[in-house]
Design a protein around this motif. Structure first.
Motif, mmCIF file in Angstrom:
data_model
loop_
_atom_site.group_PDB
_atom_site.id
_atom_site.type_symbol
_atom_site.label_atom_id
_atom_site.label_comp_id
_atom_site.label_asym_id
_atom_site.label_seq_id
_atom_site.Cartn_x
_atom_site.Cartn_y
_atom_site.Cartn_z
ATOM 1 N N ASN A 140 0.839 -1.203 0.000
ATOM 2 C CA ASN A 140 0.000 0.000 0.000
ATOM 3 C C ASN A 140 0.872 1.251 0.000
ATOM 4 O O ASN A 140 2.065 1.188 -0.309
ATOM 5 C CB ASN A 140 -0.962 -0.019 1.199
ATOM 6 C CG ASN A 140 -0.230 -0.109 2.540
ATOM 7 O OD1 ASN A 140 0.928 0.272 2.656
ATOM 8 N ND2 ASN A 140 -0.913 -0.619 3.548
ATOM 9 N N ARG A 141 0.292 2.376 0.375
ATOM 10 C CA ARG A 141 1.008 3.660 0.313
ATOM 11 C C ARG A 141 2.205 3.720 1.259
ATOM 12 O O ARG A 141 3.124 4.517 1.048
ATOM 13 C CB ARG A 141 0.053 4.804 0.640
ATOM 14 C CG ARG A 141 -0.419 4.856 2.090
ATOM 15 C CD ARG A 141 -1.434 5.944 2.320
ATOM 16 N NE ARG A 141 -2.665 5.663 1.577
ATOM 17 C CZ ARG A 141 -3.687 6.523 1.516
ATOM 18 N NH1 ARG A 141 -3.614 7.684 2.127
ATOM 19 N NH2 ARG A 141 -4.767 6.200 0.851
ATOM 20 N N PHE A 142 2.194 2.897 2.304
ATOM 21 C CA PHE A 142 3.304 2.909 3.253
ATOM 22 C C PHE A 142 4.501 2.110 2.736
ATOM 23 O O PHE A 142 5.648 2.480 2.950
ATOM 24 C CB PHE A 142 2.851 2.354 4.608
ATOM 25 C CG PHE A 142 1.823 3.222 5.285
ATOM 26 C CD1 PHE A 142 2.176 4.422 5.882
ATOM 27 C CD2 PHE A 142 0.493 2.841 5.310
ATOM 28 C CE1 PHE A 142 1.230 5.224 6.483
ATOM 29 C CE2 PHE A 142 -0.461 3.633 5.917
ATOM 30 C CZ PHE A 142 -0.100 4.837 6.508
ATOM 31 N N HIS B 45 15.346 0.047 13.469
ATOM 32 C CA HIS B 45 15.000 1.237 12.677
ATOM 33 C C HIS B 45 16.016 2.349 12.890
ATOM 34 O O HIS B 45 16.446 3.006 11.936
ATOM 35 C CB HIS B 45 13.594 1.721 13.046
ATOM 36 C CG HIS B 45 13.159 2.917 12.273
ATOM 37 N ND1 HIS B 45 13.344 4.208 12.724
ATOM 38 C CD2 HIS B 45 12.570 3.027 11.059
ATOM 39 C CE1 HIS B 45 12.870 5.052 11.819
ATOM 40 N NE2 HIS B 45 12.403 4.366 10.813
ATOM 41 N N TYR B 46 16.418 2.565 14.141
ATOM 42 C CA TYR B 46 17.328 3.676 14.454
ATOM 43 C C TYR B 46 18.691 3.476 13.796
ATOM 44 O O TYR B 46 19.216 4.399 13.152
ATOM 45 C CB TYR B 46 17.490 3.804 15.968
ATOM 46 C CG TYR B 46 18.248 5.056 16.370
ATOM 47 C CD1 TYR B 46 17.574 6.229 16.678
ATOM 48 C CD2 TYR B 46 19.644 5.066 16.429
ATOM 49 C CE1 TYR B 46 18.261 7.385 17.033
ATOM 50 C CE2 TYR B 46 20.336 6.212 16.774
ATOM 51 C CZ TYR B 46 19.638 7.369 17.068
ATOM 52 O OH TYR B 46 20.326 8.520 17.402
ATOM 53 N N ILE C 74 11.842 -6.871 9.589
ATOM 54 C CA ILE C 74 12.182 -6.549 8.203
ATOM 55 C C ILE C 74 11.648 -5.171 7.829
ATOM 56 O O ILE C 74 12.361 -4.347 7.234
ATOM 57 C CB ILE C 74 11.612 -7.614 7.244
ATOM 58 C CG1 ILE C 74 12.307 -8.960 7.442
ATOM 59 C CG2 ILE C 74 11.765 -7.168 5.783
ATOM 60 C CD1 ILE C 74 11.638 -10.109 6.689
ATOM 61 N N TYR C 75 10.398 -4.921 8.177
ATOM 62 C CA TYR C 75 9.790 -3.639 7.822
ATOM 63 C C TYR C 75 10.476 -2.482 8.544
ATOM 64 O O TYR C 75 10.701 -1.415 7.957
ATOM 65 C CB TYR C 75 8.299 -3.672 8.142
ATOM 66 C CG TYR C 75 7.538 -2.438 7.711
ATOM 67 C CD1 TYR C 75 7.769 -1.846 6.469
ATOM 68 C CD2 TYR C 75 6.576 -1.867 8.538
ATOM 69 C CE1 TYR C 75 7.069 -0.718 6.074
ATOM 70 C CE2 TYR C 75 5.869 -0.735 8.147
ATOM 71 C CZ TYR C 75 6.116 -0.165 6.917
ATOM 72 O OH TYR C 75 5.426 0.953 6.523
ATOM 73 N N ALA C 76 10.860 -2.688 9.812
ATOM 74 C CA ALA C 76 11.569 -1.641 10.553
ATOM 75 C C ALA C 76 12.888 -1.300 9.869
ATOM 76 O O ALA C 76 13.273 -0.121 9.783
ATOM 77 C CB ALA C 76 11.809 -2.087 11.996
ATOM 78 N N TYR C 77 13.586 -2.325 9.383
ATOM 79 C CA TYR C 77 14.857 -2.089 8.692
ATOM 80 C C TYR C 77 14.632 -1.343 7.380
ATOM 81 O O TYR C 77 15.308 -0.327 7.099
ATOM 82 C CB TYR C 77 15.561 -3.416 8.413
ATOM 83 C CG TYR C 77 16.873 -3.249 7.682
ATOM 84 C CD1 TYR C 77 18.005 -2.804 8.352
ATOM 85 C CD2 TYR C 77 16.972 -3.523 6.318
ATOM 86 C CE1 TYR C 77 19.207 -2.636 7.680
ATOM 87 C CE2 TYR C 77 18.173 -3.368 5.652
ATOM 88 C CZ TYR C 77 19.287 -2.926 6.336
ATOM 89 O OH TYR C 77 20.477 -2.743 5.669
ATOM 90 N N ILE C 78 13.698 -1.806 6.575
ATOM 91 C CA ILE C 78 13.460 -1.170 5.285
ATOM 92 C C ILE C 78 12.992 0.264 5.465
ATOM 93 O O ILE C 78 13.440 1.165 4.735
ATOM 94 C CB ILE C 78 12.423 -1.994 4.481
ATOM 95 C CG1 ILE C 78 13.067 -3.320 4.035
ATOM 96 C CG2 ILE C 78 11.908 -1.215 3.274
ATOM 97 C CD1 ILE C 78 12.103 -4.283 3.339
ATOM 98 N N GLN C 79 12.129 0.508 6.445
ATOM 99 C CA GLN C 79 11.699 1.880 6.726
ATOM 100 C C GLN C 79 12.892 2.776 7.054
ATOM 101 O O GLN C 79 13.000 3.899 6.560
ATOM 102 C CB GLN C 79 10.733 1.890 7.911
ATOM 103 C CG GLN C 79 9.284 1.578 7.563
ATOM 104 C CD GLN C 79 8.406 1.823 8.766
ATOM 105 O OE1 GLN C 79 8.665 1.348 9.873
ATOM 106 N NE2 GLN C 79 7.361 2.595 8.548
ATOM 107 N N ASN D 215 10.780 -2.941 -4.107
ATOM 108 C CA ASN D 215 12.246 -2.915 -4.033
ATOM 109 C C ASN D 215 12.806 -4.109 -3.265
ATOM 110 O O ASN D 215 13.969 -4.118 -2.883
ATOM 111 C CB ASN D 215 12.740 -1.606 -3.413
ATOM 112 C CG ASN D 215 12.312 -1.440 -1.962
ATOM 113 O OD1 ASN D 215 11.621 -2.297 -1.405
ATOM 114 N ND2 ASN D 215 12.708 -0.331 -1.354
ATOM 115 N N CYS D 216 11.973 -5.116 -3.068
ATOM 116 C CA CYS D 216 12.347 -6.279 -2.265
ATOM 117 C C CYS D 216 12.437 -7.528 -3.134
ATOM 118 O O CYS D 216 11.463 -7.929 -3.772
ATOM 119 C CB CYS D 216 11.315 -6.475 -1.149
ATOM 120 S SG CYS D 216 11.625 -7.897 -0.095
#
Length: 338
Positions: free
Chosen positions: A87-89, A289-290, A329-334, A94-95
């Motif tokens: 979705n928009r998020f 994420h940080y 995974i999502y935290a890393y990609i973000q 790219n995966c």
């Protein structure tokens, strides 16, 4: 053995739903008509940035006298990840779902010598494959098995980048134990000895789960740490303060960073050494994420998740491990895409 993730594997895990687009309908897979090196380059040209790779083994933990089960983390993660919404998020375009390395299984009664030799052989397979991923300009996100695979990842990055890495590891154990034969407890000490690791920081190190010999060896190397007790028990500093210090130190090295996470650190996560006194998952997500946002990470490694070690049953293990790794995974990609 490396097995590429193909359309058949994707279809087996994907649960499409009318009116929705799942990540599994947008992610890339390798072009099976091309040799691996060309297929990786082609995926990069088509917009892939991240390459998710599974290492489906529990040789390293068993060679460290730990429990098995870390060989199922990749399939558990993909069954959840591929069915999240595009979705928009995050669209997922790219995966690249690369596939998995599966070494030959050893019997339950395999000797320690056999397990450690098999772990060393696995190192060579990881280095050979992941070097090609780096050479293609892709960022590996590596899932499973034991933390022994940190050695192969660091060595592959060194070969491709031409210099050692800095690394940070959320882990109650430093995995800097003596070089007594390869296992999940000495991936970083072997990487340091082979010139692939120049700077090392352990976040959440448990004060009573590391031998004095290991701590002394880590100190002599120049390794740094913040302990679990400092942050989450005595609250001498906050997680945010620790992360700022870590990122500052990592960036001062001017080296690419290996971002490591042992799920043993996360409270009640099914793993070879699960704990009831661990870091909350949300704090682990913030850590990932940080560092991904503030440091030049070369890869992200999620180690030791073992669905079979869940206290309830294997189905519950697949659910908890799959959901948790998908969030990581999502935290890393973000963090990387900001």
């Amino acid at each position: 053995m490396f097995t590429a993730f193909d359309q058949h594997a994707l279809d087996a895990l994907l649960s499409p739903r009318s009116g929705e687009t799942k990540l599994g309908q947008t992610v890339a897979i390798l072009d099976s008509a091309l040799p691996l090196e060309q297929a990786l380059s082609h995926a990069k040209q088509q917009g892939a940035r991240f390459a998710i790779l599974g290492i489906s083994e529990d040789l390293g933990p068993r060679a460290n006298l730990g429990r098995g089960g870390a060989n199922d983390a990749f399939s558990a993660a993909m069954s959840q990840w591929l069915n999240l919404q595009s979705n928009r998020f995050y669209t997922g375009k790219n995966c690249l779902i690369l596939g998995e390395i599966t070494p030959p299984a050893l019997a339950a009664d395999a000797s320690l010598e056999q397990l450690r030799q098999a772990t060393q052989t696995l190192d060579e397979q990881v280095i050979a494959l992941v070097s090609q991923v780096f050479d293609a300009g892709l960022e590996p996100i590596v899932i499973g098995g034991g933390h022994n695979n940190a050695f192969g990842l660091l060595m592959a990055a060194k070969l491709s980048l031409g210099e050692p890495l800095a690394a940070v590891n959320l882990d109650p154990h430093s995995d800097f134990r003596p070089k007594e034969g390869r296992h999940s407890g000495n991936g970083f000490s072997y990487a340091a000895a082979n010139g692939a690791l120049d700077h090392y920081h352990v976040l959440g190190l448990h004060e009573l789960k590391n031998s004095e010999t290991t701590l002394e060896q880590l100190s002599l190397f120049g390794g740094k740490w913040h302990t679990y007790q400092q942050i989450w028990v005595r609250q001498e500093l906050s997680l945010s303060q620790a992360l700022k210090q870590i990122a500052k130190d990592l960036n001062q090295t001017q080296l690419a960073v290996g971002l490591e996470l042992d799920v043993d650190a996360i409270n009640t996560m099914p793993s070879s050494a699960s704990t009831v006194a661990g870091v909350p998952l949300v704090d682990a997500l913030h850590y990932v994420h940080y560092i991904a946002k503030h440091c030049p990470t070369a890869y992200f490694h999620i180690a030791e998740a073992a669905p079979a070690c869940h206290s309830a049953n294997l189905s519950a293990g697949y659910r908890d491990v799959g959901q948790s790794i998908s969030e990581l995974i999502y935290a890393y990609i973000q963090g990387r895409c900001v």
